[in-house]
Motif scaffolding. Structure first.
Motif, mmCIF file in Angstrom:
data_model
loop_
_atom_site.group_PDB
_atom_site.id
_atom_site.type_symbol
_atom_site.label_atom_id
_atom_site.label_comp_id
_atom_site.label_asym_id
_atom_site.label_seq_id
_atom_site.Cartn_x
_atom_site.Cartn_y
_atom_site.Cartn_z
ATOM 1 N N UNK A 51 0.837 -1.199 0.000
ATOM 2 C CA UNK A 51 0.000 0.000 0.000
ATOM 3 C C UNK A 51 0.872 1.250 0.000
ATOM 4 N N UNK A 52 1.879 1.275 0.857
ATOM 5 C CA UNK A 52 2.768 2.430 0.930
ATOM 6 C C UNK A 52 3.489 2.659 -0.392
ATOM 7 N N UNK A 53 3.970 1.579 -1.008
ATOM 8 C CA UNK A 53 4.756 1.706 -2.234
ATOM 9 C C UNK A 53 3.914 2.211 -3.399
ATOM 10 N N UNK A 54 2.703 1.697 -3.545
ATOM 11 C CA UNK A 54 1.910 2.131 -4.692
ATOM 12 C C UNK A 54 1.472 3.581 -4.524
ATOM 13 N N UNK A 55 1.323 4.038 -3.288
ATOM 14 C CA UNK A 55 0.994 5.447 -3.080
ATOM 15 C C UNK A 55 2.187 6.335 -3.432
ATOM 16 N N UNK A 56 3.381 5.888 -3.097
ATOM 17 C CA UNK A 56 4.582 6.632 -3.477
ATOM 18 C C UNK A 56 4.694 6.691 -4.999
ATOM 19 N N UNK A 57 4.509 5.551 -5.662
ATOM 20 C CA UNK A 57 4.586 5.502 -7.125
ATOM 21 C C UNK A 57 3.527 6.403 -7.756
ATOM 22 N N UNK A 58 2.307 6.364 -7.212
ATOM 23 C CA UNK A 58 1.232 7.198 -7.744
ATOM 24 C C UNK A 58 1.564 8.677 -7.580
ATOM 25 N N UNK A 59 2.096 9.052 -6.438
ATOM 26 C CA UNK A 59 2.427 10.460 -6.182
ATOM 27 C C UNK A 59 3.602 10.936 -7.024
ATOM 28 N N UNK A 60 4.436 10.003 -7.458
ATOM 29 C CA UNK A 60 5.538 10.346 -8.363
ATOM 30 C C UNK A 60 5.098 10.356 -9.823
ATOM 31 N N UNK A 61 3.835 9.986 -10.089
ATOM 32 C CA UNK A 61 3.344 9.957 -11.461
ATOM 33 C C UNK A 61 3.853 8.771 -12.266
ATOM 34 N N UNK A 62 4.319 7.733 -11.555
ATOM 35 C CA UNK A 62 4.915 6.587 -12.246
ATOM 36 C C UNK A 62 3.946 5.934 -13.234
ATOM 37 N N UNK A 63 2.693 5.790 -12.862
ATOM 38 C CA UNK A 63 1.746 5.063 -13.706
ATOM 39 C C UNK A 63 1.155 5.910 -14.830
ATOM 40 N N UNK A 64 1.274 7.218 -14.731
ATOM 41 C CA UNK A 64 0.685 8.101 -15.741
ATOM 42 C C UNK A 64 1.368 7.867 -17.084
ATOM 43 N N UNK A 65 0.580 7.506 -18.083
ATOM 44 C CA UNK A 65 1.129 7.249 -19.406
ATOM 45 C C UNK A 65 1.480 5.798 -19.664
#
Length: 299
Positions: free
Chosen positions: A80-94
């Motif tokens: 949960x913590x990791x995917x929130x970090x990735x989401x906040x970094x915009x990792x999944x966008x695109x």
């Protein structure tokens, strides 16, 4: 047999018959007063609902619609913590939902495994189950895959005698894909689309579920065509608490330890609606849809 023994035997038979009649009558009376699943949900007490924490809620924007995913830190805090970090970094966008298996799963993330990661982790130690004590509402019916199934805070789950608990693969389950090594997952997620693939339980980390917007996943393209410039792109993945107030939605989940939900389990098993001519009398853990609603506005 003498008269006295005969009389005692007859009395015993009558007593048992009357007792059975009484039990059946009470059961029938109970089934008549049992509310339908829709009525239970519609008339559930205000105290039977909990607010979904926006800090543990993701909003995924796809071309096919918007999906809201509640995360379950009580089962898999590191995921949960990791995917929130990735989401906040915009990792999944695109990136994209690059794999679609009809009636099984939709899988997304970085298929190339080459996109740079800023602050998150590419792989995590598996959290396939937890030994943390959890408030567990038992389903009350036998399960093929686990010693005991039920619900924890609005998530379908299972437990064993060793005190291990895990989320199960019901439709809408949000889990972390991996390669053969058990600790090789970290960025590639999948959503269960169709019939519950329970044989995957405890083989991967399930750490959330889609609470709204399953149609966005169900409507994705099945196969990429040569003329397609993009294939099921993920326009954005954000933590709900980070959204502008105008974009936020406030959700409520029926408390799975509430009296209303416990009645819902029984109603799903007995099916008291007039339409049913055959009542199964049992239900599996994925057969009890956990009610979700938008939080009513204060008048």
């Amino acid at each position: 047999m003498n008269k006295h023994n005969y009389a005692r035997g007859l009395s015993l038979v009558l007593a048992v018959a009357l007792s059975q009649f009484s039990l059946n009558t009470n059961a029938n009376e109970g089934s008549k007063t049992l509310r339908s699943p829709s009525e239970i949900t519609e008339k559930a007490e205000a105290g039977s609902w909990r607010n979904v924490d926006p800090e543990n809620l993701l909003r995924m924007e796809l071309d096919t619609g918007t999906a809201w995913i509640e995360l379950a830190p009580q089962f898999a805090p590191e995921h949960v913590s990791n995917i929130k970090v990735l989401a906040r970094d915009g990792f999944y966008d695109g990136l994209s939902v690059y794999r679609f298996v009809e009636g099984f799963v939709a899988q997304g993330g970085d298929a190339s495994n080459e996109k740079a990661i800023k602050n998150g982790k590419r792989t995590l130690k598996s959290e396939r189950f937890t030994k943390q004590p959890l408030a567990f509402t038992e389903l009350g019916f036998k399960d093929v895959f686990a010693e005991q199934t039920g619900f924890v805070d609005g998530f379908a789950a299972a437990q064993n005698k060793q005190g291990e608990s895990w989320m199960v693969h019901c439709p809408g389950a949000f889990a972390m894909a991996r390669n053969n090594p058990v600790d090789s997952g970290g960025t590639e997620f999948y959503v269960v689309l169709g019939h519950a693939p329970r044989y995957l339980d405890r083989n991967v980390t399930v750490f959330g579920r889609v609470i709204d917007g399953m149609s966005a996943f169900q409507s994705l393209q099945r196969k990429k065509n040569e003329q397609d410039k993009e294939f099921n792109p993920i326009r954005s993945l954000k933590v709900a608490s980070d959204l502008d107030k105008t974009e936020q939605k406030h959700w409520q989940m029926m408390k799975t330890d509430s009296a209303d939900f416990k009645e819902l389990i029984l109603s799903r098993a007995k099916r008291p609606e007039a339409w049913f001519v055959e009542q199964p009398g049992v239900v599996d853990v994925c057969g009890v849809a956990i009610p979700v609603r938008e939080k009513p506005k204060v008048q």
